[in-house]
Design a protein around this motif. Structure first.
Motif, PDB file in Angstrom:
ATOM      1  N   GLY A   1       0.804  -1.221   0.000  1.00  0.00           N
ATOM      2  CA  GLY A   1       0.000   0.000   0.000  1.00  0.00           C
ATOM      3  C   GLY A   1       0.837   1.271   0.000  1.00  0.00           C
ATOM      4  N   LEU A   2       2.030   1.191   0.581  1.00  0.00           N
ATOM      5  CA  LEU A   2       2.930   2.346   0.556  1.00  0.00           C
ATOM      6  C   LEU A   2       3.521   2.522  -0.835  1.00  0.00           C
ATOM      7  N   ASN A   3       4.074   1.420  -1.343  1.00  0.00           N
ATOM      8  CA  ASN A   3       4.701   1.411  -2.661  1.00  0.00           C
ATOM      9  C   ASN A   3       5.160  -0.019  -2.936  1.00  0.00           C
ATOM     10  N   PRO A   4       4.594  -0.677  -3.943  1.00  0.00           N
ATOM     11  CA  PRO A   4       4.965  -2.071  -4.212  1.00  0.00           C
ATOM     12  C   PRO A   4       6.428  -2.265  -4.597  1.00  0.00           C
ATOM     13  N   ALA A   5       7.134  -1.180  -4.899  1.00  0.00           N
ATOM     14  CA  ALA A   5       8.549  -1.287  -5.254  1.00  0.00           C
ATOM     15  C   ALA A   5       9.459  -1.336  -4.029  1.00  0.00           C
ATOM     16  N   ILE A   6       8.908  -1.115  -2.834  1.00  0.00           N
ATOM     17  CA  ILE A   6       9.737  -1.166  -1.616  1.00  0.00           C
ATOM     18  C   ILE A   6      10.143  -2.611  -1.370  1.00  0.00           C
ATOM     19  N   PRO A   7      11.450  -2.882  -1.302  1.00  0.00           N
ATOM     20  CA  PRO A   7      11.883  -4.245  -1.008  1.00  0.00           C
ATOM     21  C   PRO A   7      11.607  -4.605   0.452  1.00  0.00           C
ATOM     22  N   VAL A   8      11.354  -5.875   0.682  1.00  0.00           N
ATOM     23  CA  VAL A   8      11.132  -6.399   2.033  1.00  0.00           C
ATOM     24  C   VAL A   8      12.274  -7.344   2.359  1.00  0.00           C
ATOM     25  N   HIS A   9      12.977  -7.075   3.435  1.00  0.00           N
ATOM     26  CA  HIS A   9      14.038  -7.966   3.906  1.00  0.00           C
ATOM     27  C   HIS A   9      13.538  -8.703   5.144  1.00  0.00           C
ATOM     28  N   LEU A  10      13.554 -10.007   5.073  1.00  0.00           N
ATOM     29  CA  LEU A  10      13.200 -10.821   6.238  1.00  0.00           C
ATOM     30  C   LEU A  10      14.486 -11.093   6.998  1.00  0.00           C
TER      31      LEU A  10
ATOM     32  N   LEU B   1       2.944 -12.457  -2.663  1.00  0.00           N
ATOM     33  CA  LEU B   1       2.121 -11.307  -2.312  1.00  0.00           C
ATOM     34  C   LEU B   1       2.539 -10.058  -3.106  1.00  0.00           C
ATOM     35  N   GLY B   2       3.431 -10.238  -4.078  1.00  0.00           N
ATOM     36  CA  GLY B   2       3.758  -9.170  -5.002  1.00  0.00           C
ATOM     37  C   GLY B   2       4.889  -8.263  -4.608  1.00  0.00           C
ATOM     38  N   LEU B   3       5.729  -8.690  -3.674  1.00  0.00           N
ATOM     39  CA  LEU B   3       6.850  -7.851  -3.247  1.00  0.00           C
ATOM     40  C   LEU B   3       8.165  -8.563  -3.494  1.00  0.00           C
ATOM     41  N   GLN B   4       9.216  -7.776  -3.525  1.00  0.00           N
ATOM     42  CA  GLN B   4      10.548  -8.358  -3.713  1.00  0.00           C
ATOM     43  C   GLN B   4      11.266  -8.499  -2.386  1.00  0.00           C
TER      44      GLN B   4
ATOM     45  N   GLY C   1      10.209 -20.416   3.028  1.00  0.00           N
ATOM     46  CA  GLY C   1       8.759 -20.359   2.865  1.00  0.00           C
ATOM     47  C   GLY C   1       8.224 -18.950   3.015  1.00  0.00           C
ATOM     48  N   LEU C   2       8.764 -18.196   3.974  1.00  0.00           N
ATOM     49  CA  LEU C   2       8.327 -16.812   4.173  1.00  0.00           C
ATOM     50  C   LEU C   2       8.754 -15.916   3.011  1.00  0.00           C
ATOM     51  N   VAL C   3       9.960 -16.155   2.502  1.00  0.00           N
ATOM     52  CA  VAL C   3      10.428 -15.399   1.332  1.00  0.00           C
ATOM     53  C   VAL C   3       9.495 -15.647   0.152  1.00  0.00           C
ATOM     54  N   GLU C   4       9.158 -16.903  -0.062  1.00  0.00           N
ATOM     55  CA  GLU C   4       8.257 -17.239  -1.172  1.00  0.00           C
ATOM     56  C   GLU C   4       6.880 -16.608  -0.967  1.00  0.00           C
ATOM     57  N   ARG C   5       6.421 -16.573   0.260  1.00  0.00           N
ATOM     58  CA  ARG C   5       5.107 -15.953   0.555  1.00  0.00           C
ATOM     59  C   ARG C   5       5.127 -14.466   0.234  1.00  0.00           C
ATOM     60  N   VAL C   6       6.181 -13.776   0.635  1.00  0.00           N
ATOM     61  CA  VAL C   6       6.293 -12.348   0.347  1.00  0.00           C
ATOM     62  C   VAL C   6       6.301 -12.124  -1.165  1.00  0.00           C
ATOM     63  N   ARG C   7       7.012 -12.967  -1.883  1.00  0.00           N
ATOM     64  CA  ARG C   7       7.045 -12.844  -3.353  1.00  0.00           C
ATOM     65  C   ARG C   7       5.665 -13.098  -3.960  1.00  0.00           C
TER      66      ARG C   7
END
Length: 117
Positions: free
Chosen positions: A64-73, A114-117, A106-112
């Motif tokens: 919702g903020l910006n789909p281009a924001i990367p997510v680091h687990l 859900l449309g995020l990198q 598994g969590l990395v794959e879930r985030v992906r």
């Protein structure tokens, strides 16, 4: 800007950390609206932040903020436990163990998914 988001749900965040997350999420919104490059970081602590609902809620918030924001687990570790002992303080996470590699993958794959990198 490195930005940590532990728990998306405000009540659950307050129960675990002792503080609400309202200001944290608002700060993330302001940073994103300001066009500042951001990386959302999620500390993965088994039993606290690793639930599928929490990861999905954080992903939805970031998207919702910006789909281009990367997510680091971020893999939880116990490196600080010795510092707590030296300070004669209780380590609140007790016997919590780091997540296993399969769980992290598994969590990395879930985030992906859900449309995020």
């Amino acid at each position: 800007m490195l930005f940590d988001i532990k728990i998306a749900d405000g009540r659950q965040h307050a129960a675990v950390t002792g503080r609400p997350n309202r200001q944290i999420l608002e700060n993330a919104r302001l940073i994103a609206e300001g066009g500042v490059a951001m990386i959302a970081r999620v500390p993965v602590v088994p039993g606290y932040t690793d639930g599928e609902d929490n990861i999905a809620a954080i992903a939805a918030f970031v998207r919702g903020l910006n789909p281009a924001i990367p997510v680091h687990l971020l893999l939880y570790h116990r490196f600080g436990i010795h510092k707590y002992r030296m300070l004669d303080r209780e380590y609140a996470l007790g016997d919590t163990r780091p997540p296993i590699p399969e769980q992290m993958q598994g969590l990395v794959e879930r985030v992906r998914r859900l449309g995020l990198q």
